[in-house]
Motif scaffolding. Sequence first.
Motif, short mmCIF file in Angstrom:
data_model
loop_
_atom_site.label_atom_id
_atom_site.label_comp_id
_atom_site.label_asym_id
_atom_site.label_seq_id
_atom_site.Cartn_x
_atom_site.Cartn_y
_atom_site.Cartn_z
N GLU A 255 21.84 -15.81 11.70
CA GLU A 255 21.39 -14.49 10.70
C GLU A 255 20.03 -14.49 9.94
OE1 GLU A 255 24.77 -14.14 8.14
OE2 GLU A 255 26.21 -14.01 9.50
N TRP A 256 19.53 -15.65 10.15
CA TRP A 256 18.46 -16.03 9.20
C TRP A 256 17.21 -15.10 9.45
CZ3 TRP A 256 17.21 -22.09 10.21
CH2 TRP A 256 18.16 -22.76 9.48
N THR A 257 16.87 -14.50 10.67
CA THR A 257 15.83 -13.70 10.78
C THR A 257 16.25 -12.25 10.21
OG1 THR A 257 15.03 -14.51 12.90
CG2 THR A 257 14.21 -12.44 12.46
N MET A 258 17.36 -11.62 10.39
CA MET A 258 17.67 -10.41 9.87
C MET A 258 17.91 -10.42 8.50
SD MET A 258 17.15 -8.10 12.12
CE MET A 258 17.85 -6.76 10.99
N LEU A 259 18.36 -11.54 8.12
CA LEU A 259 18.74 -11.79 6.36
C LEU A 259 17.33 -11.63 6.13
CD1 LEU A 259 19.88 -12.91 3.90
CD2 LEU A 259 19.35 -15.35 4.78
N SER A 260 16.33 -12.36 6.27
CA SER A 260 14.90 -12.25 5.71
C SER A 260 14.40 -10.78 5.64
CB SER A 260 13.88 -12.91 6.80
OG SER A 260 14.08 -14.23 6.80
N HIS A 261 14.75 -9.82 6.82
CA HIS A 261 14.34 -8.53 6.76
C HIS A 261 14.98 -7.81 5.69
CE1 HIS A 261 11.78 -9.03 9.96
NE2 HIS A 261 12.74 -9.03 11.04
#
Length: 336
Positions: A255-261
């Motif tokens: 989930e890290w990438t979409m969490l950042s967005h």
Amino acid sequence: MKTTKATKSTPVKPVAKKAAKKAAKKATATTGKTTGVAKKATATIKKAAPAKTAAKKATPAKTVAKKAAPAQAAPKKAIVESHAALVRRARRINRELAEVYPYAHPELDFENPFQLVIATVLSAQTTDLRVNQTTPGLFAKYPTPEDLAAANPEEVEEILRPTGFFRAKTKSVIGLSKALVEDFGGEVPGRLEDLVKLPGVGRKTAFVVLGNAFGRPGITVDTHFGRLVRRWQWTDETDPDKVEAAVGALFPKSEWTMLSHHVIFHGRRICHARKPACGACPIAPLCPAYGEGETDPEKARKLLKYEKGGFPGQRLNPPQSYLDAGGIPAPPLGAG
């Protein structure tokens, strides 16, 4: 003889009286002078008195200042919750943001990893919109790492001038391109340890490239991300690497990438640094900082921001067209 002596001694008394009177006059004169001096001193003291009065009059100003002090915002109190409760709250916030921003994406325009890494380096100390206005001209003239590595620095500086710090950025992108050509065969590497060796590339830039060009999860700790996770009390760390580690421990790696967005989108549109739109925030019930910004729904709606080019396929974004009836940002018009 005794009588005669007594008679002779009689006249001495008037002399003594006269001497006493003279002494009294001198004493009176002396006393009068002293009194005059005292009067002058008294007058001086009386003239000085207004200064004390002025000091007394100034005292209310201090009182006003003391009374005004409580008007300052009280320090935010930390939420007392277990680690498990923090994890549940953080993940729920991310789920809510995913519903509000299902179209969240990197807001830099790019067609390949090389363009993304260059655009991300250029985005330092400027807006994504400004970078998106600049990179088309840059990539049209220098489409590959080989082209940019051999570029004339003065010509590149002229193209990058609108992004600010153009000399330093020119040095970085030309050096980065040379490193790609000399060390990686003209290809952008897909490993963190290789990316951070490139000029101008830190962990934040590396995770942007890994997550969005290679599909490898990473947390991008930019200004918005760090500010919001501290506001939500996910962590109190300020060092980007420590923020990355603390927040990463709360979520599955996938989930890290979409969490950042999601977080960055929210920070740019609703949860602003100075005037967060608390009254139009979809995660208000989960936010310990609710009330730091405008809580009135109508006033809060006016604080929402949408950048041109902020959504896929959109170039003009009237804020009202992206608000649903509840004052929460809706998906862009025409989005599937």
